[in-house]
Design an enzyme around this catalytic site. Structure first.
Site, PDB file in Angstrom:
ATOM      1  N   ASP A  26      -3.468   2.431  -5.664  1.00 38.83           N
ATOM      2  CA  ASP A  26      -2.179   2.400  -4.960  1.00 38.83           C
ATOM      3  C   ASP A  26      -1.985   1.164  -4.086  1.00 38.83           C
ATOM      4  OD1 ASP A  26      -4.051   3.183  -3.041  1.00 38.83           O
ATOM      5  OD2 ASP A  26      -2.545   4.264  -1.898  1.00 38.83           O
ATOM      6  N   GLU A  27      -2.777   0.124  -4.327  1.00 39.14           N
ATOM      7  CA  GLU A  27      -2.635  -1.096  -3.530  1.00 39.14           C
ATOM      8  C   GLU A  27      -2.616  -2.326  -4.425  1.00 39.14           C
ATOM      9  OE1 GLU A  27      -5.700  -1.490  -0.492  1.00 39.14           O
ATOM     10  OE2 GLU A  27      -5.948   0.675  -0.530  1.00 39.14           O
ATOM     11  N   ASP A  38       0.855  -1.187   0.000  1.00 39.58           N
ATOM     12  CA  ASP A  38       0.000   0.000   0.000  1.00 39.58           C
ATOM     13  C   ASP A  38       0.892   1.239   0.000  1.00 39.58           C
ATOM     14  OD1 ASP A  38      -1.931   1.900   0.336  1.00 39.58           O
ATOM     15  OD2 ASP A  38      -2.760   1.077   2.194  1.00 39.58           O
TER      16      ASP A  38
HETATM   17 MG    MG Z   1      -2.520   4.007   0.310  1.00 39.02          MG
END
Ligand code: MG
Length: 406
Positions: free
Chosen positions: A105-106, A9
């Site tokens: 974003d993961e 993350d």
């Molecule tokens: Mg994040």
């Protein structure tokens, strides 16, 4: 063989990217937010100096400005973020071919088969953090576990720039004290029901009788029980076979040219209605609304606007569309074709996608609209797309009926 799953993350992703592209922003408190001109826009990400002022993700701009009047605000640039996110996922793929992006974003990584080459889950996680920090210039947090649900909890457990290992030996200590709504797929409603029966932590949930949970929450009850006890065997999907949805949109060339406010209003409503219903089907919300206008001489312009918060409601998309039109188009000028689309897509339950961040009144209002529009979806599913429509669309001489067949 016991699986080793990583969940990576990026920390404060949008703000990290902005600071990377504009290093002068690193020293001042700054945040990325939905529509900076709307006081109700929400903070999506903030840098470290802003964090020192107590600025939180998902609070409103006016709340943040009260804590830090000099806070520098910038609107999100999803294209940039997608570009960086592709580069980060390429780094992940050096360690395994099983990379499943979960949001912008993961990503989950199954590194079970990579351990002989690169070492333990923790070692791989530490190396990934190093590589992303050096090559991209942003930090990530990594959760390492034997299933996806716990790996995801791990990446949230300690940040920024940290590795958390949740093993079969320590999961009771680490996971069980956490509030039940930190468990992936435990939505706000389920958490409310659980609180009503005295279940507040993941440990409480793990200790319930599964039949009891099913009787209160249906199938989801059983699933949450299994997750709480580490019994999740969902595989990491091969990300390359998944098609990334960049935008959801619709366009229409009208039977006659549109002219005047009334026509424009009807057309935008109908487009927003069809686009929002498709987004709801895909369980997505959008941050950005774009319109395209073609006049009878085939000149084409586009305009776009970032919303104050992500939405898949026809009412919000239509309002944004009409505002864009009002700002760039003389309502008397004829329109041959109109398009409306949503981009900057996020899953329904992503941060900022949840309703709980808004003021009481907004929340009640938004939930009411959500119920109405969801009800329209289900009527259409059962009786066909013509079964129900907004009142204003009943008279249709511009060819809007074509939309629902798409
Ligand atoms: Mg994040």
């Amino acid at each position: 063989m016991e699986r080793t799953i990583l969940h990576c993350d990026c920390n404060g992703f949008f703000a990290s990217v902005e600071c990377m592209l504009h290093p002068e922003l690193r020293q001042v408190p700054m945040a990325v937010c939905g529509d900076p001109e709307s006081r109700h826009g929400i903070i999506l990400a903030k840098n470290e100096p802003a964090k020192a002022y107590g600025i939180h993700t998902a609070e409103t701009i006016w709340q943040a400005k009260r804590k830090c009047p000099q806070l520098v605000l910038t609107a999100p640039r999803f294209q940039e973020y997608r570009r960086i996110c592709r580069r980060i996922n390429d780094i992940y793929r050096r360690f395994t071919d099983q990379v499943e992006p979960f949001s912008i974003d993961e990503s989950w990584l199954d590194v079970t088969g990579s351990r002989v080459l690169f070492g333990s889950g923790r070692q791989i996680a530490d190396r990934l953090r190093d590589t992303v920090r050096t090559e991209i210039g942003i930090t990530i947090s990594v959760g390492v576990s034997f299933n996806k649900i716990f790996a995801k909890l791990g990446s949230d457990y300690k940040k920024p720039d940290a590795t958390t290992v949740i093993s079969r030996r320590n999961y009771r200590e680490i996971v069980w004290p956490l509030p039940v709504n930190t468990l992936l797929f435990c939505g706000k409603k389920a958490a409310r029901t659980l609180a009503g029966i005295g279940v507040h932590t993941i440990g409480d949930l793990a200790g319930c009788r599964p039949e009891f949970l099913s009787s209160r929450l249906g199938k989801a009850g059983m699933q949450l029980y299994e997750y709480a006890n580490g019994m999740d065997d969902i595989p990491v999907a091969d990300g390359r076979t998944m098609r990334e949805v960049k935008s959801v949109g619709n366009s229409l060339t009208f039977r006659r040219d549109l002219s005047g406010q009334e026509d424009i209003h009807q057309a935008v409503q109908a487009l927003a209605d069809s686009v929002s219903s498709r987004m709801r089907r895909r369980k997505l919300k959008c941050w950005v609304v774009q319109i395209g206008i073609k006049n009878p001489s085939f000149q084409y312009i586009t305009r776009q606007k970032t919303l104050a918060f992500p939405s898949h409601q026809a009412k919000t998309l239509a309002a944004a569309g009409e505002k864009l039109l009002a700002d760039c188009w003389n309502p008397g000028a004829p329109i041959r074709m109109l398009s409306l689309s949503g981009s900057g897509l996020v899953p329904n339950d992503a941060p900022g996608g949840q309703l709980c961040f808004f003021s009481e009144k907004n929340e009640a209002d938004s939930e009411r609209v959500e119920r109405i529009e969801t009800a329209m979806d289900s009527i259409r599913n059962r009786f066909g797309s013509h079964a129900v429509t907004f009142g204003g669309l009943l008279k249709d001489d511009i060819g809007l009926e074509g939309l629902h067949r798409k």
